[in-house]
Design an enzyme around this catalytic site. Sequence first.
Site, short mmCIF file in Angstrom:
data_model
loop_
_atom_site.label_atom_id
_atom_site.label_comp_id
_atom_site.label_asym_id
_atom_site.label_seq_id
_atom_site.Cartn_x
_atom_site.Cartn_y
_atom_site.Cartn_z
CG ASP A 1 6.16 -1.32 4.95
OD1 ASP A 1 5.34 -0.46 4.38
OD2 ASP A 1 5.29 -2.29 5.59
CG ASP B 1 4.38 0.63 1.89
OD1 ASP B 1 3.94 1.58 2.71
OD2 ASP B 1 3.60 -0.40 1.92
CG ASP C 1 -0.31 -0.13 2.60
OD1 ASP C 1 -0.76 0.71 3.50
OD2 ASP C 1 1.04 -0.29 2.67
O1 RIB Z 1 1.91 -0.70 11.02
C1 RIB Z 1 2.74 -0.15 10.13
C2 RIB Z 1 2.07 -0.75 8.59
O2 RIB Z 1 1.17 0.15 8.15
C3 RIB Z 1 3.37 -0.22 7.34
O3 RIB Z 1 3.22 -1.18 6.37
C4 RIB Z 1 2.95 1.06 6.99
O4 RIB Z 1 3.15 1.34 5.55
C5 RIB Z 1 1.44 1.00 7.06
O5 RIB Z 1 0.93 0.34 5.88
CA CA Z 2 2.81 -0.31 4.07
#
Ligand code: RIB
Ligand code: CA
Length: 307
Positions: free
Chosen positions: A240, A14, A9
């Site tokens: 991530d 990310d 996402d």
């Molecule tokens: O809780 C952290 C996660 O939630 C990570 O992947 C951040 O990018 C969000 O998606």
């Molecule tokens: Ca993420």
Amino acid sequence: MRRFLIDTDTASDDAVALIMALRSPDVAVEALTIVAGNVPLDRCIQNALYTTELCGSPVPVHAGLARPIFGEPVTAEIVHGQDGLGDIGLDLTGRSAAEGHAVDVLVETICGSPGEITLVTLGPLSNVGTALLREPELAGAVKHCYIMGGTGRLPGNITPAAEFNVYVDPEAARIVFESGMPITMVGWDVSWTCAFVDPAGEARLRAIDTPYSDFVCDIQATLTEFVEGMLGIRGFDLPDPLAMAVALDPSIAETEDRYVEVVAGDGPARGQTIVDHLGVTGKAPNASVVTHVPPEAFMALLCETLS
Ligand code: RIB
Ligand code: CA
């Protein structure tokens, strides 16, 4: 070459994880599959395409689920910015995803090469859960699945009990954890303690002085404000990228094989990953739960991929 498929996402952490994989010489990223999470799906798609373009990578980006299997979408612009990449004015429009739905790409890529594809999930598990419903054989075909999600020990980061990715779509997460897929779970508890970049760490990253090193720091602008406002400390955590680091080099992680149950439905525990640390349920482990990664091992790997 190790073959990776990354479900994301795409927002500020990310994007760092994507760069780590795209710039690892021994990794072939087959595709990126996009799921709604931090920001709405279209923004995640644009952010992923911007990141692959920054890396000069032709990896196809496929649109996936725009909302969780059940329940209302939950986003995190307060953490990542309205555009998901820190609202620093990047041109995040006009790029096009590849043909083919993410769920079909997950099934066809993984089941088309049994035992060869490492799946790394960086967002809610809506795409992966749906792919498992479409083709249950996927669980046995995947080489290994590294999940950034859940929390091995409390608290959660979106509710006292739940981590964001699992909270957004706990029904999908339950399907994944109960599928028999070989899972390594990298929880938010570990990222908060082992992958927190303080000002000295940021200076170390910026000193690498490549387009990637400045980008990965610049896009944490909103997250830095959020962390300071929430906890009164300077810096940002990289969940991530930590999950990606473990996927790239599993030897850096300390793990415990544990039975993990995901709480779905309504109520204050929705999205909790209940880890049976003492084996009291008598149920067989369904995940390797990461309990620690030496922060220096994480930073060294991150710096290497940004150089
Ligand atoms: O809780 C952290 C996660 O939630 C990570 O992947 C951040 O990018 C969000 O998606
Ligand atoms: Ca993420």
